[in-house]
Design an enzyme around this catalytic site. Structure first.
Site, PDB file in Angstrom:
ATOM      1  N   HIS A 180      10.324  -5.962 -12.254  1.00  0.00           N
ATOM      2  CA  HIS A 180      10.481  -5.626 -10.967  1.00  0.00           C
ATOM      3  C   HIS A 180       9.464  -6.180  -9.738  1.00  0.00           C
ATOM      4  CE1 HIS A 180      11.889  -1.844  -8.163  1.00  0.00           C
ATOM      5  NE2 HIS A 180      12.024  -3.084  -7.854  1.00  0.00           N
ATOM      6  N   CYS A 184       8.244   2.239  -7.630  1.00  0.00           N
ATOM      7  CA  CYS A 184       8.079   1.347  -8.697  1.00  0.00           C
ATOM      8  C   CYS A 184       7.147   0.191  -8.651  1.00  0.00           C
ATOM      9  CB  CYS A 184       9.486   1.170  -9.171  1.00  0.00           C
ATOM     10  SG  CYS A 184      10.609   2.451  -9.234  1.00  0.00           S
TER      11      CYS A 184
END
Ligand SMILES: *[C@@H]1O[C@H](CO)[C@@H](O)[C@H](O)[C@H]1NC(C)=O
Ligand SMILES: *[C@@H]1O[C@H](CO)[C@@H](O)[C@H](O)[C@H]1NC(C)=O
Ligand SMILES: *[C@@H]1O[C@H](CO)[C@@H](O)[C@H](O)[C@H]1NC(C)=O
Ligand SMILES: *[C@@H]1O[C@H](CO)[C@@H](O)[C@H](O)[C@H]1NC(C)=O
Ligand SMILES: *[C@@H]1O[C@H](CO)[C@@H](O)[C@H](O)[C@H]1NC(C)=O
Ligand SMILES: *[C@@H]1O[C@H](CO)[C@@H](O)[C@H](O)[C@H]1NC(C)=O
Ligand SMILES: *[C@@H]1O[C@H](CO)[C@@H](O)[C@H](O)[C@H]1NC(C)=O
Ligand SMILES: *[C@@H]1O[C@H](CO)[C@@H](O)[C@H](O)[C@H]1NC(C)=O
Ligand SMILES: *[C@@H]1O[C@H](CO)[C@@H](O)[C@H](O)[C@H]1NC(C)=O
Length: 581
Positions: free
Chosen positions: A128, A72
């Site tokens: 993130h 990610c």
């Protein structure tokens, strides 16, 4: 002085004329999390119906040789900066909540770049990329608004996430992470994440003022696991069990449902763009940030079949991206694009499609692929640094136009080096429902813009062209452990079954790829500390994850210094101009 002003005025005027002629397109990125190659029905498995994503691809371009990063944080860093994560220190294990790591402040994001071109920028869902101090967060990195979460994932209904406590290894820091810009949204607890994020995105589209182009990034929680890393959040588990009873794994039935609901989200977004009259000047990209996590940490029961490896690995199962792009502005539509494309390419590609001059972007790794995607012309990209994770000790380089891949080392001693995931091609699996694709909200919206609507035969042809999952791909008996050096010829062996590292005819290839690896190695910025900061504990912030540090830029003297420097620069340049005249 007068002449300069005249010149500036002329430039401005020309600019106005130009922008009136062609308004920059709206750019919509819908990003899936940990969804594998075999989890969308376009790729040949009918287990999980994704008619909207499929319709986007069949009507637009299906990206075949598109590569992402392995997890990610690196993928999102690459997407938003056009730069290899090794140069940002973000190449390794993704961020935990409570870590003091972030995108470097001096590296412009796609949102900041599009802002230069007059875009209105909105992020919904996952970030993130750091949140230790205010300056790390999305609305300080080019987005006008952010509705969503800062961490890697949250609960699908409770929006809570944990990080290992630095004080006691047996404990966790746990907190709430759902916010509208900076305001925690406790009142929305209980609402289903995929639907909530879709609703917010549709609101943004409805409220959008037509004078400015829109950049909307809908970054879904689906299909990542939620809450404590095992939740496969669906509104109704029993209904999912029934609907997908033909799938053997009971967990994969939930996964199928949450992917299918995400597909409906794609339909709602495209429909909203169409209703607002915006679709005709939009580019809609759907892709997944990395491969599936069929097993292990954050196991989601996804599938990258027939490819080898999982998320975290540099095998095709980890980094061969699932991606489709639709826009009425494309010159070529309804085809499979087999040109080598890397996730870093989207920044310059969109900047260029938006009318920006890519030579303003400076030294980035991504290249402008707009003509490659739209015109199906040959790409200038011949290689990709897949990654170097100097801490975990594994790396990969792809060269020769995507033919040869050299891997050195593997994630966690080969933990995820095998073959995983459901083929979705069992006799018990349903057959592909083409009517469902033709009737999907996405296809119906696109039909309104074309005199040549999608046909059944085109769907059948394209689906066959993109399907890799046939017979010979997996001969597991020739599986090499691949913890050391491995070379694969992806043209003949896309499933990476045969290690060619000792092939005498390929010595020069190995040497050459290794040379590339060594030159990238020099550019690696160390990952820095992965420690969760004790000061980040949500207990200190009423049970919510908050930024807890004051960064340099926060400080009064730095702000003053920057301001004075800018003032000086403006002064100096006007003095210079007068001097030239
Ligand atoms: C946070 O990270 C920045 C940038 O790496 C560093 O300068 C700072 O000292 C760190 N602060 C803490 C408290 O770790
Ligand atoms: C996560 O939560 C579920 C439900 O509360 C529980 O059954 C499971 O054991 C938990 N798993 C972990 C890894 O904490
Ligand atoms: C902390 O979280 C991990 C992973 O989410 C889980 O395995 C563990 O059970 C949790 N521990 C506590 C004390 O909640
Ligand atoms: C783009 O910028 C470069 C360098 O600033 C310049 O040489 C070039 O002419 C520009 N191209 C266009 C089409 O404006
Ligand atoms: C795209 O280009 C490739 C060659 O680079 C060619 O084989 C293919 O037929 C083209 N597809 C379309 C739809 O033009
Ligand atoms: C493979 O990687 C290791 C570090 O993990 C490095 O020491 C070694 O030199 C690399 N091998 C080659 C051939 O580049
Ligand atoms: C078909 O399904 C069975 C169980 O129902 C499973 O064991 C097998 O692996 C599946 N075959 C393929 C090719 O996925
Ligand atoms: C295919 O999907 C349509 C909805 O678009 C549905 O009415 C039809 O029953 C489905 N066909 C099959 C064979 O499942
Ligand atoms: C603290 O959190 C609760 C929800 O858990 C919320 O209702 C309350 O308003 C918050 N208090 C403050 C001072 O923000």
């Amino acid at each position: 002085m007068f002449r300069t002003n005249l010149a500036v005025l002329l430039c401005l005027l020309l600019n106005v004329v130009y922008t009136e002629k062609r308004k920059p397109p709206n750019i919509i990125i819908i990003l899936a999390d940990d969804v594998g190659w075999n989890d969308i029905s376009l790729h040949g498995s009918s287990q999980i119906p994704t008619p909207n994503i499929d319709a986007l691809g069949y009507n637009g371009v299906i990206l075949d040789k598109f590569y992402t990063q392995q997890t990610c944080t690196p993928s999102r860093a690459a997407l938003l900066t056009g730069t290899y994560p090794i140069k940002l220190g973000l190449q390794g294990i993704p961020l935990n909540a409570g870590e003091n790591r972030s995108l470097p402040q001096h590296t412009p994001t796609l949102a900041e770049r599009l802002k230069e071109l007059g875009y209105s920028n909105h992020l919904v869902g996952k970030w993130h990329l750091g949140a230790a101090c205010k300056e790390h967060t999305p609305t300080k990195r080019g987005f006008d608004t952010h509705f969503g979460y800062w961490s890697g994932f949250v609960g699908y209904f409770n929006y809570e996430v944990s990080a290992p406590s630095p004080l006691d290894p047996k404990q966790n820091f746990t907190g709430f992470d759902l916010r509208d810009n900076f305001t925690p949204q406790w009142g929305l607890k209980g609402q289903y994440a995929t639907e909530l994020f879709t609703k917010k995105s549709v609101e943004i589209i409805k409220k959008h003022k037509d004078e400015t182009p829109l950049f909307l990034m809908l970054s879904h929680l689906a299909g990542h696991t939620g809450y404590n890393g095992t939740e496969l959040g669906v509104p109704d588990v029993d209904a999912a069990n029934k609907k997908y009873s033909y799938i053997e794994s009971i967990e994969r039935r939930s996964y199928a449902d949450l992917v299918n609901i995400m597909d409906q989200s794609v339909g709602e977004i495209v429909e909203a763009l169409s209703d607002k009259g915006m679709l005709e000047n939009s580019i809609v990209l759907f892709f997944s940030d990395n491969g599936a996590q069929t097993e292990g940490l954050y196991q989601n029961f996804g599938s990258s079949w027939p490819f080898r490896g999982l998320k975290f690995t540099l095998f095709e199962g980890g980094v061969r991206g699932t991606g489709v792009l639709y826009s009425p502005l494309l010159k070529n539509k309804k085809y499979v694009n087999r040109q080598l494309i890397h996730i870093t390419d989207f920044l310059p590609t969109f900047y260029s499609a938006a009318g920006g001059n890519v030579s303003n972007l400076g030294d980035i790794d991504g290249i402008d692929q707009w003509e490659v995607i739209s015109g199906n012309v040959s790409t200038k990209r011949t290689e990709i640094l897949i990654n170097i994770d100097e801490e975990s000790g594994y790396s990969g380089v792809l060269g020769y136009g995507g033919r040869y891949k050299l891997l050195n080392g593997s994630f966690s001693n080969g933990l995820y080096n095998g073959y995983y995931g459901d083929s979705g091609r069992n006799s018990t699996d349903p057959s592909y429902n083409i009517t469902n694709v033709l009737n999907s909200p996405t296809n119906l919206a696109i039909n309104k813009l074309t005199i040549k609507p999608l046909e059944k035969t085109t769907i059948e042809k394209l689906r066959k062209e993109i399907d890799i999952g046939s017979g010979s791909c997996r001969s597991i008996n020739r599986l090499y452990l691949c913890n050391d050096l491995c070379l694969f010829d992806l043209y003949v062996d896309p499933c990476e079954t045969e290690n060619l590292i000792n092939d005498k005819n390929l010595r020069d290839v190995v040497k050459d790829l290794n040379k590339k690896y060594l030159s990238y190695l020099k550019e690696v910025v160390p990952e820095g500390s992965h420690n969760v900061d004790p000061e980040s504990d949500p207990k200190r912030f009423n049970g919510t994850w908050e930024y807890w540090l004051k960064c340099d830029n926060d400080n009064f003297f730095n702000v003053m210094q920057k301001w004075l420097f800018n003032l000086y620069r403006q002064f100096a340049s006007s003095v210079l101009k007068v001097f030239i005249i």
